[in-house]
Design a protein around this motif. Structure first.
Motif, PDB file in Angstrom:
ATOM      1  N   ILE A 194      -0.052  28.094  -9.504  1.00 37.77           N
ATOM      2  CA  ILE A 194      -0.986  27.134  -8.912  1.00 37.77           C
ATOM      3  C   ILE A 194      -0.257  25.826  -8.612  1.00 37.77           C
ATOM      4  O   ILE A 194      -0.452  25.229  -7.544  1.00 37.77           O
ATOM      5  CB  ILE A 194      -2.184  26.919  -9.845  1.00 37.77           C
ATOM      6  N   ALA A 195       0.598  25.378  -9.530  1.00 36.20           N
ATOM      7  CA  ALA A 195       1.362  24.147  -9.308  1.00 36.20           C
ATOM      8  C   ALA A 195       2.326  24.309  -8.141  1.00 36.20           C
ATOM      9  O   ALA A 195       2.518  23.369  -7.351  1.00 36.20           O
ATOM     10  CB  ALA A 195       2.124  23.769 -10.573  1.00 36.20           C
ATOM     11  N   THR A 196       2.917  25.480  -7.994  1.00 33.77           N
ATOM     12  CA  THR A 196       3.808  25.728  -6.861  1.00 33.77           C
ATOM     13  C   THR A 196       3.029  25.695  -5.554  1.00 33.77           C
ATOM     14  O   THR A 196       3.506  25.151  -4.553  1.00 33.77           O
ATOM     15  CB  THR A 196       4.524  27.082  -7.029  1.00 33.77           C
ATOM     16  N   GLY A 197       1.829  26.247  -5.550  1.00 33.37           N
ATOM     17  CA  GLY A 197       0.987  26.186  -4.353  1.00 33.37           C
ATOM     18  C   GLY A 197       0.602  24.762  -4.003  1.00 33.37           C
ATOM     19  O   GLY A 197       0.632  24.373  -2.826  1.00 33.37           O
ATOM     20  N   ILE A 198       0.248  23.976  -5.002  1.00 28.59           N
ATOM     21  CA  ILE A 198      -0.092  22.569  -4.761  1.00 28.59           C
ATOM     22  C   ILE A 198       1.129  21.820  -4.242  1.00 28.59           C
ATOM     23  O   ILE A 198       1.032  21.014  -3.301  1.00 28.59           O
ATOM     24  CB  ILE A 198      -0.638  21.924  -6.049  1.00 28.59           C
ATOM     25  N   GLY A 199       2.289  22.072  -4.837  1.00 24.58           N
ATOM     26  CA  GLY A 199       3.516  21.420  -4.372  1.00 24.58           C
ATOM     27  C   GLY A 199       3.866  21.806  -2.952  1.00 24.58           C
ATOM     28  O   GLY A 199       4.328  20.977  -2.164  1.00 24.58           O
ATOM     29  N   THR A 200       3.643  23.066  -2.591  1.00 29.28           N
ATOM     30  CA  THR A 200       3.918  23.511  -1.217  1.00 29.28           C
ATOM     31  C   THR A 200       2.981  22.835  -0.231  1.00 29.28           C
ATOM     32  O   THR A 200       3.413  22.428   0.857  1.00 29.28           O
ATOM     33  CB  THR A 200       3.783  25.041  -1.131  1.00 29.28           C
ATOM     34  N   VAL A 201       1.719  22.701  -0.600  1.00 26.91           N
ATOM     35  CA  VAL A 201       0.771  22.008   0.268  1.00 26.91           C
ATOM     36  C   VAL A 201       1.162  20.544   0.439  1.00 26.91           C
ATOM     37  O   VAL A 201       1.112  19.995   1.555  1.00 26.91           O
ATOM     38  CB  VAL A 201      -0.669  22.150  -0.290  1.00 26.91           C
ATOM     39  N   ILE A 202       1.564  19.900  -0.641  1.00 23.16           N
ATOM     40  CA  ILE A 202       2.015  18.505  -0.552  1.00 23.16           C
ATOM     41  C   ILE A 202       3.246  18.397   0.353  1.00 23.16           C
ATOM     42  O   ILE A 202       3.323  17.521   1.205  1.00 23.16           O
ATOM     43  CB  ILE A 202       2.318  17.956  -1.964  1.00 23.16           C
ATOM     44  N   GLN A 203       4.196  19.305   0.160  1.00 25.17           N
ATOM     45  CA  GLN A 203       5.405  19.259   0.967  1.00 25.17           C
ATOM     46  C   GLN A 203       5.098  19.504   2.428  1.00 25.17           C
ATOM     47  O   GLN A 203       5.630  18.806   3.303  1.00 25.17           O
ATOM     48  CB  GLN A 203       6.402  20.289   0.458  1.00 25.17           C
ATOM     49  N   ASN A 204       4.251  20.457   2.726  1.00 19.70           N
ATOM     50  CA  ASN A 204       3.920  20.740   4.133  1.00 19.70           C
ATOM     51  C   ASN A 204       3.154  19.588   4.777  1.00 19.70           C
ATOM     52  O   ASN A 204       3.335  19.308   5.961  1.00 19.70           O
ATOM     53  CB  ASN A 204       3.119  22.036   4.249  1.00 19.70           C
ATOM     54  N   SER A 205       2.297  18.915   4.001  1.00 20.76           N
ATOM     55  CA  SER A 205       1.571  17.790   4.573  1.00 20.76           C
ATOM     56  C   SER A 205       2.481  16.577   4.810  1.00 20.76           C
ATOM     57  O   SER A 205       2.267  15.833   5.748  1.00 20.76           O
ATOM     58  CB  SER A 205       0.398  17.410   3.686  1.00 20.76           C
ATOM     59  N   MET A 206       3.495  16.416   3.967  1.00 17.77           N
ATOM     60  CA  MET A 206       4.391  15.270   4.146  1.00 17.77           C
ATOM     61  C   MET A 206       5.419  15.519   5.236  1.00 17.77           C
ATOM     62  O   MET A 206       5.825  14.586   5.937  1.00 17.77           O
ATOM     63  CB  MET A 206       5.085  14.932   2.839  1.00 17.77           C
ATOM     64  N   VAL A 207       5.831  16.762   5.403  1.00 20.70           N
ATOM     65  CA  VAL A 207       6.836  17.079   6.414  1.00 20.70           C
ATOM     66  C   VAL A 207       6.161  17.423   7.743  1.00 20.70           C
ATOM     67  O   VAL A 207       6.805  17.414   8.788  1.00 20.70           O
ATOM     68  CB  VAL A 207       7.745  18.228   5.916  1.00 20.70           C
ATOM     69  N   HIS A 208       4.862  17.702   7.709  1.00 17.29           N
ATOM     70  CA  HIS A 208       4.068  18.049   8.902  1.00 17.29           C
ATOM     71  C   HIS A 208       4.525  19.358   9.520  1.00 17.29           C
ATOM     72  O   HIS A 208       4.787  19.438  10.700  1.00 17.29           O
ATOM     73  CB  HIS A 208       4.101  16.944   9.954  1.00 17.29           C
TER      74      HIS A 208
END
Length: 128
Positions: free
Chosen positions: A113-127
């Motif tokens: 779950i933490a990896t999924g949240i981190g991936t979402v954060i990374q994708n939103s910051m990198v667009h």
């Protein structure tokens, strides 16, 4: 008085055993929470540095950001391994298995779950 040692029952469990098993389960939960926070922090820091590197088209800085993320993931995976072993021992050894079972399931599923949240954060910051 007779000179013989007192008879002990080997099937009796010491009264401290349930507390130790409970502490092992709680330690596993704490390690998993710390590891999950490290996973999210690693993704956040890597995406912050990666977004800045991509805007400047700096490949070396992007690789350094990814290396930072991998270091955080490696540290978190070691903590999760220790938490998994502690949770498994607490689950096997304890007699009321409700709390150790819940903690063991948290130890298994929280890092993903933490990896999924981190991936979402990374994708939103990198667009992406």
């Amino acid at each position: 008085m007779t000179g013989q040692p007192p008879v002990t029952n080997p099937n009796l469990v010491s009264p401290d055993a349930p507390i130790v098993k409970k502490n092992m389960a709680i330690a596993a939960l704490c390690l998993t929470i710390v590891a999950s926070l490290l996973i999210i922090l690693g993704f956040f820091l890597a995406s912050k540095d990666g977004a800045a590197a991509l805007s400047n088209l700096d490949v070396d800085a992007a690789q350094a950001a990814d290396t930072k993320r991998l270091i955080f993931l490696a540290l978190a995976s070691v903590l999760n391994l220790v938490a998994f072993i502690l949770g498994l021992i607490a689950l096997i050894k304890s007699r009321p298995k409700t709390m150790p079972l819940i903690i063991f399931l948290v130890v298994i599923f929280l890092p993903s779950i933490a990896t999924g949240i981190g991936t979402v954060i990374q994708n939103s910051m990198v667009h992406v």
